[in-house]
Design a protein around this motif. Structure first.
Motif, PDB file in Angstrom:
ATOM      1  N   ALA A   1      -4.744   6.839   1.906  1.00 20.25           N
ATOM      2  CA  ALA A   1      -5.347   5.549   1.558  1.00 20.25           C
ATOM      3  C   ALA A   1      -4.974   4.475   2.572  1.00 20.25           C
ATOM      4  O   ALA A   1      -5.814   3.659   2.973  1.00 20.25           O
ATOM      5  N   ILE A   2      -3.720   4.481   2.993  1.00 21.12           N
ATOM      6  CA  ILE A   2      -3.267   3.497   3.984  1.00 21.12           C
ATOM      7  C   ILE A   2      -4.028   3.679   5.293  1.00 21.12           C
ATOM      8  O   ILE A   2      -4.529   2.712   5.887  1.00 21.12           O
ATOM      9  N   LEU A   3      -4.113   4.916   5.749  1.00 18.83           N
ATOM     10  CA  LEU A   3      -4.794   5.194   7.008  1.00 18.83           C
ATOM     11  C   LEU A   3      -6.281   4.839   6.935  1.00 18.83           C
ATOM     12  O   LEU A   3      -6.841   4.267   7.887  1.00 18.83           O
ATOM     13  N   GLN A   4      -6.932   5.156   5.843  1.00 22.04           N
ATOM     14  CA  GLN A   4      -8.346   4.819   5.692  1.00 22.04           C
ATOM     15  C   GLN A   4      -8.562   3.310   5.717  1.00 22.04           C
ATOM     16  O   GLN A   4      -9.520   2.815   6.313  1.00 22.04           O
ATOM     17  N   TYR A   5      -7.669   2.574   5.077  1.00 18.53           N
ATOM     18  CA  TYR A   5      -7.780   1.116   5.072  1.00 18.53           C
ATOM     19  C   TYR A   5      -7.642   0.548   6.481  1.00 18.53           C
ATOM     20  O   TYR A   5      -8.451  -0.289   6.915  1.00 18.53           O
TER      21      TYR A   5
ATOM     22  N   LEU B   1       0.820  -1.194   0.000  1.00 19.70           N
ATOM     23  CA  LEU B   1       0.000   0.000   0.000  1.00 19.70           C
ATOM     24  C   LEU B   1       0.863   1.257   0.000  1.00 19.70           C
ATOM     25  O   LEU B   1       1.862   1.340   0.723  1.00 19.70           O
ATOM     26  N   VAL B   2       0.459   2.238  -0.802  1.00 17.84           N
ATOM     27  CA  VAL B   2       1.117   3.542  -0.827  1.00 17.84           C
ATOM     28  C   VAL B   2       0.046   4.613  -0.714  1.00 17.84           C
ATOM     29  O   VAL B   2      -1.146   4.328  -0.763  1.00 17.84           O
ATOM     30  N   GLN B   3       0.504   5.864  -0.563  1.00 18.49           N
ATOM     31  CA  GLN B   3      -0.347   7.027  -0.339  1.00 18.49           C
ATOM     32  C   GLN B   3      -0.914   6.998   1.087  1.00 18.49           C
ATOM     33  O   GLN B   3      -1.747   6.172   1.441  1.00 18.49           O
TER      34      GLN B   3
END
Length: 233
Positions: A70-74, A65-67
């Motif tokens: 996006a990582i935090l939301q996941y 995962l990058v960005q």
């Protein structure tokens, strides 16, 4: 049993620190692979792990995962830290975006303090007092609950505590006129997973020092013409 998430980043806070905070708050153990040389960064890029030529990178659940957002939301969604419905999620996003905006300014300060007048510590503290802390004090006052959203512990609470502690490192009494935020800080800090992350010896990183600044500059300078331009996101 699934493997622990593996975090690829510099040995310091930066954009990865909020990911460390969120995983720790969720009670998730993780591993770290520190980027210390330009060659390591190049290897990640050549292996196809940096599609946008940026870190952090998180290996998790069979994905790379990058960005940061996006990582935090996941992670927040996976561990039930992202509200119960779309209304709570958008509130969490709003509050997180606010804290992120301010935290990025603090993060950039060691890199820009000698070239940007607005990066002086007294300016940052004043901005916190005038523009950011009043917003969260009002949220807590208006709904009268222990947490920012839905009276349930969420990603927004975790990141607000992280932001509070960051600005307190610059000014220990910054919360003196914000009694509800003082109470919030004490309350969230006592949540067991958070309390453990705040103890010495945890994977929480210290304030950036000159070595960290030099490492980031040395690793990224071949890609960017300025020392630091928010591309480590």
């Amino acid at each position: 049993m699934s493997e622990k998430p593996k975090l690829h980043y510099f040995n310091g806070r930066g954009k990865m620190e909020s990911i460390r905070w969120l995983l720790a708050a969720a009670g998730v153990e993780f591993e770290e692979e520190m980027i210390e040389t330009r060659e390591q960064f190049e290897a990640l890029f050549q292996d196809g792990n940096l599609p946008f030529k940026q870190v952090p990178v998180v290996e998790m659940d069979g994905m790379k995962l990058v960005q940061t957002k996006a990582i935090l939301q996941y992670i927040a969604a996976k561990y039930n830290l992202y509200g119960k419905d779309i209304v709570e999620r958008v509130l969490i996003d709003m509050y997180v975006e606010g804290t992120t905006e301010f935290m990025e300014v603090i993060m950039s300060q060691p890199f820009l303090q000698n070239v940007e007048p607005g990066m002086q510590i007294d300016v940052l503290v004043q901005k916190a007092k005038m523009c950011y802390l009043p917003v969260y004090e009002k949220v807590l006052r208006d709904h009268g609950q222990d947490f920012l959203v839905g009276n349930q512990f969420s990603w927004a609470d975790i990141q607000l505590l992280e932001a509070i502690l960051m600005i307190e490192e610059k000014s220990a009494n910054v919360l003196s006129n914000f009694p509800l935020l003082q109470d919030f800080k004490e309350r969230i800090s006592e949540i067991p997973t958070i309390k453990a992350f705040l103890l010495p010896g945890s994977k929480r990183k210290p304030q950036p020092d000159e070595k960290y600044v030099q490492t980031v500059n040395a690793v990224l300078q071949m890609y960017y013409k300025v020392a630091f331009n928010f591309r480590i996101n």
